[in-house]
Design a protein around this motif. Structure first.
Motif, mmCIF file in Angstrom:
data_model
loop_
_atom_site.group_PDB
_atom_site.id
_atom_site.type_symbol
_atom_site.label_atom_id
_atom_site.label_comp_id
_atom_site.label_asym_id
_atom_site.label_seq_id
_atom_site.Cartn_x
_atom_site.Cartn_y
_atom_site.Cartn_z
ATOM 1 N N PRO A 90 14.361 -1.208 6.458
ATOM 2 C CA PRO A 90 13.239 -0.252 6.406
ATOM 3 C C PRO A 90 12.200 -0.610 5.344
ATOM 4 N N LEU A 91 12.660 -1.074 4.191
ATOM 5 C CA LEU A 91 11.733 -1.473 3.127
ATOM 6 C C LEU A 91 10.931 -2.694 3.562
ATOM 7 N N ALA A 92 11.602 -3.671 4.143
ATOM 8 C CA ALA A 92 10.929 -4.909 4.538
ATOM 9 C C ALA A 92 9.935 -4.681 5.663
ATOM 10 N N LEU A 93 10.196 -3.730 6.516
ATOM 11 C CA LEU A 93 9.295 -3.480 7.648
ATOM 12 C C LEU A 93 8.184 -2.485 7.319
ATOM 13 N N SER A 94 8.235 -1.905 6.116
ATOM 14 C CA SER A 94 7.194 -0.943 5.751
ATOM 15 C C SER A 94 5.858 -1.626 5.480
ATOM 16 N N GLU A 95 5.872 -2.827 4.944
ATOM 17 C CA GLU A 95 4.665 -3.622 4.686
ATOM 18 C C GLU A 95 4.956 -5.057 5.072
ATOM 19 N N TRP A 96 4.002 -5.773 5.597
ATOM 20 C CA TRP A 96 4.234 -7.148 6.056
ATOM 21 C C TRP A 96 4.615 -8.079 4.915
ATOM 22 N N LEU A 108 6.431 -7.453 2.399
ATOM 23 C CA LEU A 108 7.789 -7.212 1.932
ATOM 24 C C LEU A 108 8.850 -7.835 2.851
ATOM 25 N N THR A 109 8.427 -8.425 3.952
ATOM 26 C CA THR A 109 9.357 -9.020 4.911
ATOM 27 C C THR A 109 10.279 -10.078 4.278
ATOM 28 N N PRO A 110 9.817 -10.913 3.332
ATOM 29 C CA PRO A 110 10.730 -11.897 2.725
ATOM 30 C C PRO A 110 11.930 -11.292 2.001
ATOM 31 N N ILE A 111 11.920 -9.988 1.761
ATOM 32 C CA ILE A 111 13.082 -9.334 1.143
ATOM 33 C C ILE A 111 14.332 -9.563 1.995
ATOM 34 N N LEU A 112 14.166 -9.693 3.300
ATOM 35 C CA LEU A 112 15.310 -9.910 4.183
ATOM 36 C C LEU A 112 15.957 -11.280 3.980
ATOM 37 N N LEU A 113 15.259 -12.194 3.317
ATOM 38 C CA LEU A 113 15.848 -13.504 3.055
ATOM 39 C C LEU A 113 16.960 -13.437 1.998
#
Length: 112
Positions: free
Chosen positions: A9-15, A17-22
């Motif tokens: 949810p955090l990573a998908l809230s802003e584009w 922040l997507t690298p957080i999933l790495l």
């Protein structure tokens, strides 16, 4: 898995922040990849990006300090053995086919 689901949810809230999933993916790859393989020739210690091989003749003893098992080479260098516990050392020594020694090493955690 929990950090991946929790971070989505955090990573998908802003584009941006997507690298957080790495981060959870990297942790999962590290956990899957790291370990120790024992053969008749020696040990192969695997890490996240590479591996190192040690012949049994290079290893003087095995030790345990703070629940971390390690191999002690003839030069005195300690090589950490990921995923090897104190209980696993007798089987690892038996795989060597020699009379290697397992040592308990007490380290002082206090700083002067």
């Amino acid at each position: 898995m929990l950090t991946f689901v929790g971070g989505t949810p955090l990573a998908l809230s802003e584009w941006w922040l997507t690298p957080i999933l790495l981060i959870p993916v990297g942790i999962a790859v590290w956990a899957w990849r790291s370990g120790v393989d024992a053969t008749g020739d020696g040990l192969r210690v695997r890490g996240l990006v590479g591996s190192r091989r040690f012949a049994w003749s290079e290893i003087e003893a095995f030790g345990v300090a703070r629940r971390q098992a390690f191999a002690i080479l003839h030069q005195g260098v300690r090589v950490p053995l990921p995923a090897v516990r104190r209980e696993d050392l007798p089987r690892l020594i038996a795989a060597s086919g020699s009379e290697l020694v397992a040592e308990d090493v007490e380290e002082d955690d206090t700083e002067d």
